[in-house]
Design a protein around this motif. Structure first.
Motif, PDB file in Angstrom:
ATOM      1  N   ILE B 397       0.843  -1.204   0.000  1.00 20.30           N
ATOM      2  CA  ILE B 397       0.000   0.000   0.000  1.00 20.30           C
ATOM      3  C   ILE B 397       0.875   1.250   0.000  1.00 20.30           C
ATOM      4  N   ASP B 398       1.897   1.207   0.854  1.00 19.64           N
ATOM      5  CA  ASP B 398       2.766   2.384   0.963  1.00 19.64           C
ATOM      6  C   ASP B 398       3.429   2.728  -0.361  1.00 19.64           C
ATOM      7  N   GLU B 399       3.712   1.700  -1.152  1.00 17.78           N
ATOM      8  CA  GLU B 399       4.492   1.925  -2.361  1.00 17.78           C
ATOM      9  C   GLU B 399       3.633   2.195  -3.593  1.00 17.78           C
ATOM     10  N   ILE B 400       2.387   1.737  -3.554  1.00 17.06           N
ATOM     11  CA  ILE B 400       1.617   1.701  -4.796  1.00 17.06           C
ATOM     12  C   ILE B 400       0.973   3.051  -5.110  1.00 17.06           C
ATOM     13  N   GLY B 401       0.903   3.931  -4.123  1.00 21.67           N
ATOM     14  CA  GLY B 401       0.227   5.217  -4.313  1.00 21.67           C
ATOM     15  C   GLY B 401       0.777   6.021  -5.478  1.00 21.67           C
ATOM     16  N   ASP B 402       2.071   6.237  -5.498  1.00 20.87           N
ATOM     17  CA  ASP B 402       2.665   7.084  -6.535  1.00 20.87           C
ATOM     18  C   ASP B 402       2.464   6.536  -7.951  1.00 20.87           C
ATOM     19  N   PRO B 403       2.716   5.251  -8.152  1.00 20.30           N
ATOM     20  CA  PRO B 403       2.463   4.729  -9.502  1.00 20.30           C
ATOM     21  C   PRO B 403       1.016   4.950  -9.952  1.00 20.30           C
ATOM     22  N   LEU B 404       0.082   4.749  -9.040  1.00 15.37           N
ATOM     23  CA  LEU B 404      -1.316   4.931  -9.412  1.00 15.37           C
ATOM     24  C   LEU B 404      -1.596   6.383  -9.774  1.00 15.37           C
ATOM     25  N   VAL B 405      -1.058   7.292  -8.984  1.00 20.22           N
ATOM     26  CA  VAL B 405      -1.234   8.712  -9.291  1.00 20.22           C
ATOM     27  C   VAL B 405      -0.750   8.986 -10.709  1.00 20.22           C
ATOM     28  N   HIS B 406       0.395   8.420 -11.008  1.00 19.49           N
ATOM     29  CA  HIS B 406       0.974   8.614 -12.326  1.00 19.49           C
ATOM     30  C   HIS B 406       0.053   8.136 -13.435  1.00 19.49           C
ATOM     31  N   LEU B 407      -0.463   6.928 -13.246  1.00 22.59           N
ATOM     32  CA  LEU B 407      -1.317   6.345 -14.275  1.00 22.59           C
ATOM     33  C   LEU B 407      -2.602   7.147 -14.437  1.00 22.59           C
TER      34      LEU B 407
END
Lengths: 160, 674
Positions: B397-407
């Motif tokens: 969860i901690d790591e996945i936020g930024d990639p999702l924002v990007h997408l």
């Protein structure tokens, strides 16, 4: 720490003495996490030859280096006195296989001399210096250089 | 320091309240007439105000206070919600957030909010309620005789309630001796006396000014108490250097600002805000929008990690015990060990579950972001979220936020077209962005789909060749999906113009790398003109995984079950040779064979066996067969790293400790399939 105490502290380098190929080496106790007896080792493919693999150090998977092979001697043979010295430098934790580890000595810093031109006919960068303690000759190691993997690929380079 | 203990709690709760403000504001925008939502916002703002005032973050408190005023006006139908108000409110929430982040980083949460406060004031005064601020200004300007000027919402309701509960409201005017030297000390003593008698609601001048002795010789206090006037007077007079005490009944209704006419409603709201904490726990059906919370405690993630580590050791010892019990054939011992195994299995589930958090924690900031982006880019869009309750390991969860924002940014910026374009293409003007999360097997899938322009294959190819990602010759051999995957390569950006939303060309390869470092993968499906779908596959947890243990000569290796399709035993005759490579025909497909023995240079001579054990693994749509010696079986293992000394070992992603205490290496199947 008062100035005198600091100087006294600086005067002696508390070191672990271990044996490798009938020579005595020393490394500062501050680097040493533990000394273990021989344990089962799992080979890791595709790493330098002197990295014997990894082993289970109380739940931590720890790489292990055969120091003999690292220094260009023949590979280790397990005897009753074979020990693994657990080394902790920076963020790295590794085990070193040595022939024996039996002593802790205080090496007065002023007895440490830069390594003479010829030790066993090789000049290598991981030797920090030598110290003469009574009738013993201790070779002090620069552990960071010993662990340096780039250097290690060709471990036995002589300088002219 | 004591305050630090509370600071953590304050920060956590503030974040929650800000999040709740965000989401409810969004809701309010959609349904401006919904008073329940306003109440929710009001409640969050109110709690936030109280907390920040207690912690001494004055700017935070001021801003929330102003927000509260505006909301109150809305609640009492003095103000009509419009998008201007929502915008300013969002702005205010942004400021609150940045202040809280400042506090997180050790700052003092100070920020110039005067502009916003002015805006809020303007909104507030846009309609009939000029009361609060005007009066306050007046009372500051004409502070010759200290009398209680205006009351805010909170104070009024408290006073009204106290009347209902048979308390008396007093206005106490205390006059100090002319020659009083330590005025602040006297004030303090008076307050102490009063606090034993009842509750001090307000003072004029305010307490901080009193403490700094910024007043002449008298001050006025609003007190709620059950005692009668005389008792109060006598008690105050016991403090020395007090020359005179005047006590009079205080009539709330005279002083209440005109906004607070709806007494009953205010009363109940007030109760709500006081009880909001218990409400969250007890009163789940309070409102349909109230957050899904149960009785919880906050635990530092470090402690959970420590627990996990200890448990891992236990699992290893358990394995050892099982082996010993098996070899000793002592029935009682075996029974006990079996029991222990069952219990530790349950324990493992609980510990793993404790680390799972709903992905909503990541998703909940997206509605706000999408709204803002759509506004900035003059696009219309709707975001729909499914499966926000899907749970994932905390680390993921901690790591996945930024990639999702990007997408998401990409989808809005490059994917969704402008309303005019969409109209021309015969699509609804409003673009749709879908976020979907679900479990499947040992994995969690997160999908981001839009009904926008889709990926322009020609453009991608041109760009890829231009950037040297692929060569001309390669183009012909690439399938559509492979072409789509090209946009994940580094140095790739198809936007002709670089905008500040996305398109710096550093985007998608970072996304890909992050996801792969989490042991996941990303795939793209796209139809030009119709839209795109980005599908992210992630492991459920990072610390304990299911593997197939195999043996190659004397060495044991673990292959993650997630990448295995099946195992097979084949006859040597079935192996064919193509291009000097070994392949087999596996269910109609040609699958290349990889010998672990050769790849890992396992010592010992290779024997020529008639039958080979094969593990078929998959990476994306490519497959390979790994030749091993024996299958040992499926096992849950604890994933451990090889440490900082051995980094980047080929085809090895980590290690684990087996029941006998030995280390087995975990295969990185991604590296084996090229």
């Amino acid at each position: 720490m008062s100035k005198e105490a600091k100087e006294e502290y600086n005067d002696n380098l508390k070191s672990i003495v271990f044996q490798l190929n009938n020579e005595e080496y020393a490394l500062p106790v501050s680097y040493v996490g533990a000394i273990e007896t021989m344990m089962p080792i799992t080979r890791v493919p595709g790493v330098p030859k002197y990295v014997k693999g990894v082993f289970n150090l109380r739940g931590v998977v720890t790489p292990i280096i055969d120091l003999r092979e690292r220094f260009g001697f023949s590979s280790y043979e397990v005897t009753d006195s074979t020990r693994i010295i657990i080394l902790q430098i920076n963020d790295i934790e590794v085990g070193l296989i040595v022939d024996a580890a039996y002593d802790v000595v205080d090496i007065p810093r002023n007895t440490i001399e830069p390594s003479p031109e010829v030790i066993g006919s090789v000049q290598v960068d991981y030797i920090h210096g030598v110290a003469k303690l009574k009738d013993r000759l201790l070779i002090l190691l620069d552990m960071e250089k010993v662990l340096n993997q780039v250097e290690v690929k060709e471990p036995y380079q002589t300088e002219s | 320091m004591e305050i630090n203990e509370y600071l953590d709690v304050f920060i956590e709760e503030s974040k929650e309240h800000i999040q709740s403000l965000n989401s409810h504001l969004l809701e309010l925008e959609k349904k401006p007439e919904n008073i329940d939502t306003v109440n929710e916002i009001f409640r969050s703002a109110h709690t936030l105000k109280g907390m920040s005032a207690t912690m001494g973050f004055q700017d935070l408190a001021d801003l929330t206070h102003k927000m509260e005023n505006v909301l109150d006006a809305v609640r009492n139908h003095k103000l009509q919600i419009n998008s201007d108000i929502i915008d300013v409110a969002f702005d205010a929430v942004d400021h609150l957030e940045s202040m809280v982040f400042d506090i997180v980083e050790g700052g003092n949460g100070k920020k110039d909010v005067s502009n916003l406060v002015a805006q809020l004031n303007a909104i507030e005064q846009g309609e009939s309620i000029q009361g609060i601020n005007m009066k306050e200004k007046e009372s500051v300007a004409t502070r010759e005789s200290t009398r209680i000027g205006s009351l805010d919402q909170f104070e009024t309701t408290v006073l009204q309630q106290s009347v209902e509960k048979d308390f008396n409201n007093y206005q106490v005017n205390v006059q100090l001796d002319e020659g009083c030297l330590l005025k602040a000390a006297r004030v303090y003593m008076v307050f102490e006396v009063l606090e034993q008698l009842g509750e001090v609601i307000k003072s004029e001048p305010i307490v901080s000014e009193l403490e700094e002795e910024k007043f002449e010789n008298d001050f006025t206090i609003l007190l709620i108490s059950k005692e009668d006037e005389d008792t109060i007077k006598q008690k105050i007079m016991k403090v020395s250097e007090i020359s005179q005490v005047c006590i009079s009944q205080f009539d709330v209704n005279q002083h209440a600002v005109p906004a607070q006419v709806d007494e009953e409603k205010d009363g109940s709201d007030k109760q709500l805000s006081i009880q909001s904490k218990e409400d969250i726990n007890n009163d789940k059906n309070n409102t349909k929008n109230s957050q899904l919370t149960s009785k919880t405690i906050r635990v530092n993630i470090d402690r959970l990690d420590a627990l996990m580590n200890l448990f891992e050791e236990l699992v290893i010892d358990r394995g050892r015990l099982e082996q010993i019990a098996g070899s000793m054939k002592h029935s009682e011992l075996q029974e006990t060990v079996e029991h222990m195994t069952r219990i530790s299995g349950d324990l493992q589930n609980i510990i793993l579950n404790m680390r799972m958090v709903p992905i909503d924690q990541v998703f909940n900031r997206f509605p706000r972001m999408v709204r803002q982006l759509a506004k900035d880019l003059n696009k219309q869009m709707e975001l729909s979220i499914d499966g926000a309750e899907t749970e994932l390991d905390r680390t993921v969860i901690d790591e996945i936020g930024d990639p999702l924002v990007h997408l998401i940014r990409n989808a809005i910026d490059h994917g969704i077209e402008t309303p005019e374009e969409r109209k021309q293409k015969g699509k609804p003007e409003k673009g749709t962005l879908k976020l979907n999360a679900y479990h499947s097997g040992n994995h969690v899938f997160i999908e981001i789909s839009d009904d926008g322009a889709g990926i322009n294959k020609e453009k991608v190819i041109k760009k890829a060749i231009g950037n040297g990602v692929i060569t001309d010759e390669q183009v012909a051999t690439l399938s559509d999906s492979q072409i789509h995957q090209l946009i994940l390569e580094s140095g790739f950006s198809t936007a002709d113009e670089i905008s500040d939303i996305s398109g710096r060309g550093v985007g998608l390869d970072v996304v890909k790398n992050t996801i792969e470092s989490l042991g996941g993968s990303i795939r793209i499906k796209s139809e030009y003109g119709k839209g795109s779908l980005f599908s992210i596959q992630l492991p459920l947890t990072l610390s304990i995984i299911s593997v197939l243990l195999v043996e190659v000569k004397k060495e044991k290796y673990a292959i993650p079950l997630s990448s295995i399709i099946e195992t097979a035993i084949i006859n040597k005759n079935e192996i064919m040779h193509a291009h000097n490579k070994q392949v087999i025909d596996f269910r109609g497909k040609v699958v290349p064979l990889i010998s672990l023995h050769d790849i890992f240079e396992v010592p010992s001579e290779q024997e020529d066996e008639t039958f080979h054990s094969i593990v078929i693994i998959r990476q994306g749509d490519k497959m390979a067969g790994l030749i091993v010696d024996t299958f040992i079986g499926q096992k849950e293992i604890v994933l451990k790293s090889l440490g900082n000394y051995l980094t980047d070992v080929f085809a090895i992603s980590g290690a684990t400790i087996l029941g006998d205490g030995q280390v087995a290496l975990i295969l990185d199947t991604n590296a084996l399939i090229k």
